[in-house]
Design a protein around this motif. Sequence first.
Motif: not given
Length: 504
Positions: A451-461
């Motif tokens: 979850v933590e990794a995908v939140v930062w990745t979605l922020t980049a998206d």
Amino acid sequence: MTATGDTAPAGGGADRPARPFALAAVLVASFMNQLGVTAANVAVPAIQQEFGSGAAEMQWVLAGYTLPFALLLVTGGRLGDLAGRRRVFLAGVTGFTLASALAGLADGAGVLIAARVAQGIAAALMGPQVLAVIQVMVPAVRRGAAMGAYSAVIGLSTVGGPVLGGLLVQADLFGWGWRAIFLLNLPLGAAVWVMGAAAVAESHGPTGRRLDLAGAVLAATALLLLIHPLMYGADHGWPPWTWGALAAAVPALLLFLLVERRRERAGQAPLVPLGLFRSRAFTAGLLVNLITAALVGGFFLVFVVVLQNGLGFSPARTGLTVAPWALGTAIASMAAIGLARRYGRPVLVGGALLTTAGMGALTAVVHAAGTSVTSGQIVPALLAIGVGMGLVGAPILNVTLAAGPAADAGAAAAVFTTFKQAGGAVGVALIGTLFFTLLGPADAAGPQRHVEAVVWTLTADVGVCLLVVLLLFLLPRSAGGEDAASPRPAAPEPRPALRGRPTT
């Protein structure tokens, strides 16, 4: 009397009853093309189990299709312009169908890989003709609806392909198992060939020209040096050869551009007409296409991993969860070009802003709910993203292709599709690398870490979505209007006119 830049469709092209069947033929062909990319992914575990193959062979089951498809798209598009789009389209359909039969009957990994390579080559012949046929055969007043239908088919097959592939494997129709994914193309391919032979009128660019073989080799080399390391570098830990290939792609591309420029100055037909890039609408459209493809490719790689590996969703539940994205894209695509024709660029900008808002909402929901997030919580955001993508994707396709001359419709369509394929590879490489770097060792990453990794990745998206918004302002304000619906006439030849169909 002058030589025309593009031969008009013959009688069949103006025959209104035949046109729906021509459109149906190319749309089903597009579905088959995209299904070859997406549906086969879910069959890899079953194929590996049956053949007892290693990871490298299974990687080539996928790469055997995607690499030749991406590398030969431009060549396939130019072949259609020079040899006849109907002729090349039917040849591609025939090859794709036969290769699908070989894949479905394969008795080992080697035969399957060879069949996949043949599929990819045939898809590169078939694919570019789809958009070229739509540009040439469909009247300007109806082209928007046709482009919308094309975008809807691509959206559905992109997201729905893995779902359909999973269902076919699980259903084990007639005991075929994973082979059903390939054998499905036999009735589809036969139907496409019959409809295409009966309804698609022949069209081509100026006669008397030859294929730019040097340009074809250089283009394929440059794309191979770029796309192959982007597709597989992360899986191998980015060894030195990947960086060497990426560095070598730059001089290879420059050499290709030099050869193309010399051919144009000599009055010969280049593989890629460089004049296409003098249009700001064409260039901006290509960049939007590349970035949105990167966003989609990277997002689905990451999000599917999080849902299944991180949150424990089943494959079926994962497919149903992300399906609203595809449905939103399909529905919005059908109406997008009509809206863009009436209101222009603001429709595309509005779609990009909706995509940005949806991505932001998805980020916020996942961050707030954490490991307890449910499908119901994220479906609205995915639907908004899909609708936004549909409002951008269909009009940008129409605007980009309409910015070039009709004589180069095949080349322009192939360049557009190549940018899409390259964008997908770039997205998987960059967004995937970001996510897996944040995730750390997979065997030690629990749900919270996902979850933590995908939140930062979605922020980049979200940042990528904002970049698309800015690029759209490079388009004319009337983008999608009547002026964009008709392709430009062919530019005059720089040398004495070539032999072609005379017009008065």
